[in-house]
Motif scaffolding. Structure first.
Motif, PDB file in Angstrom:
ATOM      1  N   ASP A 292       5.845  -0.153 -27.234  1.00  0.00           N
ATOM      2  CA  ASP A 292       5.784  -1.544 -26.795  1.00  0.00           C
ATOM      3  C   ASP A 292       5.909  -2.413 -28.045  1.00  0.00           C
ATOM      4  O   ASP A 292       4.963  -2.509 -28.834  1.00  0.00           O
ATOM      5  CB  ASP A 292       4.464  -1.806 -26.077  1.00  0.00           C
ATOM      6  CG  ASP A 292       4.252  -3.278 -25.744  1.00  0.00           C
ATOM      7  OD1 ASP A 292       5.218  -4.063 -25.886  1.00  0.00           O
ATOM      8  OD2 ASP A 292       3.130  -3.643 -25.345  1.00  0.00           O
ATOM      9  N   PRO A 293       7.044  -3.082 -28.262  1.00  0.00           N
ATOM     10  CA  PRO A 293       7.219  -3.889 -29.477  1.00  0.00           C
ATOM     11  C   PRO A 293       6.719  -5.326 -29.359  1.00  0.00           C
ATOM     12  O   PRO A 293       6.991  -6.139 -30.233  1.00  0.00           O
ATOM     13  CB  PRO A 293       8.744  -3.873 -29.657  1.00  0.00           C
ATOM     14  CG  PRO A 293       9.285  -3.787 -28.281  1.00  0.00           C
ATOM     15  CD  PRO A 293       8.290  -3.005 -27.470  1.00  0.00           C
ATOM     16  N   ASP A 294       5.972  -5.640 -28.294  1.00  0.00           N
ATOM     17  CA  ASP A 294       5.593  -7.029 -28.017  1.00  0.00           C
ATOM     18  C   ASP A 294       4.092  -7.252 -28.021  1.00  0.00           C
ATOM     19  O   ASP A 294       3.579  -8.124 -27.313  1.00  0.00           O
ATOM     20  CB  ASP A 294       6.174  -7.466 -26.666  1.00  0.00           C
ATOM     21  CG  ASP A 294       7.686  -7.403 -26.644  1.00  0.00           C
ATOM     22  OD1 ASP A 294       8.302  -7.793 -27.646  1.00  0.00           O
ATOM     23  OD2 ASP A 294       8.256  -6.951 -25.630  1.00  0.00           O
ATOM     24  N   VAL A 295       3.347  -6.490 -28.806  1.00  0.00           N
ATOM     25  CA  VAL A 295       1.899  -6.681 -28.899  1.00  0.00           C
ATOM     26  C   VAL A 295       1.629  -7.819 -29.878  1.00  0.00           C
ATOM     27  O   VAL A 295       2.105  -7.790 -31.016  1.00  0.00           O
ATOM     28  CB  VAL A 295       1.207  -5.384 -29.373  1.00  0.00           C
ATOM     29  CG1 VAL A 295      -0.294  -5.593 -29.457  1.00  0.00           C
ATOM     30  CG2 VAL A 295       1.546  -4.235 -28.434  1.00  0.00           C
ATOM     31  N   PRO A 296       0.880  -8.848 -29.478  1.00  0.00           N
ATOM     32  CA  PRO A 296       0.648  -9.991 -30.379  1.00  0.00           C
ATOM     33  C   PRO A 296      -0.218  -9.617 -31.577  1.00  0.00           C
ATOM     34  O   PRO A 296      -1.130  -8.789 -31.480  1.00  0.00           O
ATOM     35  CB  PRO A 296      -0.051 -11.007 -29.479  1.00  0.00           C
ATOM     36  CG  PRO A 296      -0.655 -10.206 -28.386  1.00  0.00           C
ATOM     37  CD  PRO A 296       0.254  -9.040 -28.166  1.00  0.00           C
ATOM     38  N   GLN A 297       0.078 -10.227 -32.688  1.00  0.00           N
ATOM     39  CA  GLN A 297      -0.659 -10.027 -33.942  1.00  0.00           C
ATOM     40  C   GLN A 297      -1.066 -11.412 -34.456  1.00  0.00           C
ATOM     41  O   GLN A 297      -0.319 -12.066 -35.194  1.00  0.00           O
ATOM     42  CB  GLN A 297       0.205  -9.290 -34.961  1.00  0.00           C
ATOM     43  CG  GLN A 297      -0.581  -8.680 -36.104  1.00  0.00           C
ATOM     44  CD  GLN A 297       0.292  -7.774 -36.954  1.00  0.00           C
ATOM     45  OE1 GLN A 297       1.516  -7.870 -36.906  1.00  0.00           O
ATOM     46  NE2 GLN A 297      -0.322  -6.895 -37.723  1.00  0.00           N
ATOM     47  N   PRO A 298      -2.258 -11.887 -34.066  1.00  0.00           N
ATOM     48  CA  PRO A 298      -2.635 -13.271 -34.392  1.00  0.00           C
ATOM     49  C   PRO A 298      -2.725 -13.549 -35.891  1.00  0.00           C
ATOM     50  O   PRO A 298      -2.491 -14.683 -36.325  1.00  0.00           O
ATOM     51  CB  PRO A 298      -4.000 -13.433 -33.720  1.00  0.00           C
ATOM     52  CG  PRO A 298      -4.072 -12.347 -32.695  1.00  0.00           C
ATOM     53  CD  PRO A 298      -3.268 -11.220 -33.245  1.00  0.00           C
TER      54      PRO A 298
END
Length: 447
Positions: free
Chosen positions: A283-289
């Motif tokens: 999954d390349p769309d995990v948010p990284q705040p």
């Protein structure tokens, strides 16, 4: 003598039915004496003129479990042009088969020459002969090997050409009875995959949704990878088939509940030698705040999957390495792309896969990779490009690919609670900057 009287053209319906029935009964009674079968004949005769219920004919399903032979659509002599065309195809196939047999004799002689040179190279290595002599022998061996590769390619082309235009071969392949050990059947299936739209749809979705280059810079599939997941409840209730599983179209949306269990993977492979592949689901769309960007999460991995044209299409024992974690798109984020890759592992003792290596192989023609299990702490932030570079997995040289999308719903909370055992994060879009904030703070009216 008496004259026949012509009946009126329009008779009342009851009278017309009576005349037809009486005429039928009279003709049957005069034609033959009464027999034990007369009641059935009378019953059938009296039903003439009635509207019968049409029963639709059902053809039995055709598959490898229920095979069927090809039958000519026309008997000989009905259309002479068709008979001539069929005879021409048969004659052309026989001529190509004859040429193929002659070529196989040349290949056999060349293989004998290769074995002699190979034995000589081994003897020179054991004797520790001079460098020039060993180099010369090795170059001769490589030259014969290159000639063999060209001859094997030509043999495959001749075999395809000798069968690919025959009506029975095309009918067999189109009715799901292809024999994957035959090169002509494999060629027809690969041609259908490449030219009938399935591969085009896959590549369109991979580029439209930026899987390329977000995940990998290049992807050139060489095998047909299918994903099968649970059916949506609405589709299950509205469909007549009542199938509990569905074939996932590339790029479609699935609900998280459909992927709580590992989806089933099926691969249609077109090479005869057994090659090893590594499967990834990311999954390349995990948010990284912290960096205000996105990172990758590894959901599933299985290396050293043996595949060939004659192996079962369903991939088995996939949950024995890095175990499956269900997709869990975070709340407040846009849709997530879930990319499944089947990457070819490097070949044994060469830079490319060849027909000569496949013809001599007694086992897998790929290198066995001792890829370690990825721990839970390293799944988040998994770098696909660095991983493929480290293990020499090149998606530009073949393999398979697939992808689907998911968004958050209430079932994701259960994944965090029961499987991940950690609190569920929530995200929201940052507020838009208001360019008029200073103006709004000033007084509109000055006394």
């Amino acid at each position: 003598m008496f004259a026949l009287r012509k009946l009126p053209t329009a008779l009342p319906r009851p009278l017309a039915r009576t005349i037809r029935a009486n005429a039928t009964l009279a003709s049957t009674s005069e034609a033959a004496p009464s027999t034990p079968e007369e009641p059935a004949a009378l019953e059938a005769a009296t039903t003439q003129g009635r509207r019968k219920r049409k029963v639709p004919l059902k053809r039995p399903p055709i598959s490898l479990e229920n095979p069927r032979k090809w039958n000519r659509p026309l008997t000989p002599g009905v259309i002479p042009a068709y008979d001539l065309a069929l005879a021409y195809l048969r004659q052309d196939s026989a001529n190509l088969k004859k040429e193929l047999e002659e070529l196989r004799g040349v290949i056999k002689a060349k293989e004998g020459e290769y074995k002699v040179l190979e034995k000589r190279v081994l003897e020179l290595r054991e004797k520790e002969a001079g460098v020039e002599e060993r180099t010369k022998a090795r170059s001769e061996l490589d030259a014969v090997d290159a000639e063999l590769e060209k001859l094997l390619e030509k043999a495959d082309i001749l075999e395809v050409q000798s069968e690919v235009n025959l009506p029975d071969v095309r009918w067999t392949v189109s009715n799901a009875m292809a024999d994957m050990s035959k090169v002509s059947h494999r060629a027809l299936l690969e041609q259908k995959w490449r030219k009938d739209g399935d591969l085009d749809l896959l590549m369109e979705r991979l580029y439209q949704m930026h899987v390329v280059p977000d995940v990998l810079p290049e992807i050139h599939p060489s095998l047909d990878l299918h994903v099968v997941a649970r059916t949506k409840p609405k589709e299950f209730l509205n469909s007549d088939s009542k199938k509990v599983q569905m074939n996932v179209e590339p790029g479609t949306f699935l609900r998280p509940k459909q992927t709580l269990v590992p989806p089933k993977l099926f691969a249609s492979v077109f090479h005869t030698d057994t090659r090893l592949y590594t499967m990834l689901l990311v999954d390349p769309d995990v948010p990284q705040p912290d960096t205000e960007s996105f990172t990758t999460y590894l959901h599933w991995m299985k290396p050293n999957i043996p595949l060939s044209a004659t192996s079962p299409s369903k991939l088995s024992d996939l949950n024995t390495h890095t175990k499956y974690i269900p997709p869990h798109p975070q709340r407040g984020t846009p849709y997530h792309r879930y990319v499944c890759l089947l990457l070819p592992q490097p070949p044994l003792g060469a830079s490319e896969y060849t027909l000569t290596a496949a013809s001599r192989a007694t086992g897998p023609t790929s290198m066995h990779l001792d890829i370690p299990v990825v721990p839970e702490a390293e799944r988040l932030g998994f770098n696909v490009r660095e991983f493929t570079r480290r293990w020499n997995l090149n998606a530009a040289k073949g393999g398979g690919a697939h992808m689907w999308r998911e968004v958050w719903d209430e079932d994701v909370s259960a994944v965090y609670k029961d499987i991940l055992n950690k609190p569920e994060p929530r995200y929201s879009r940052p507020p838009k900057a208001d360019p008029y904030v200073e103006v709004k703070q000033k007084k509109k009216y000055i006394a």
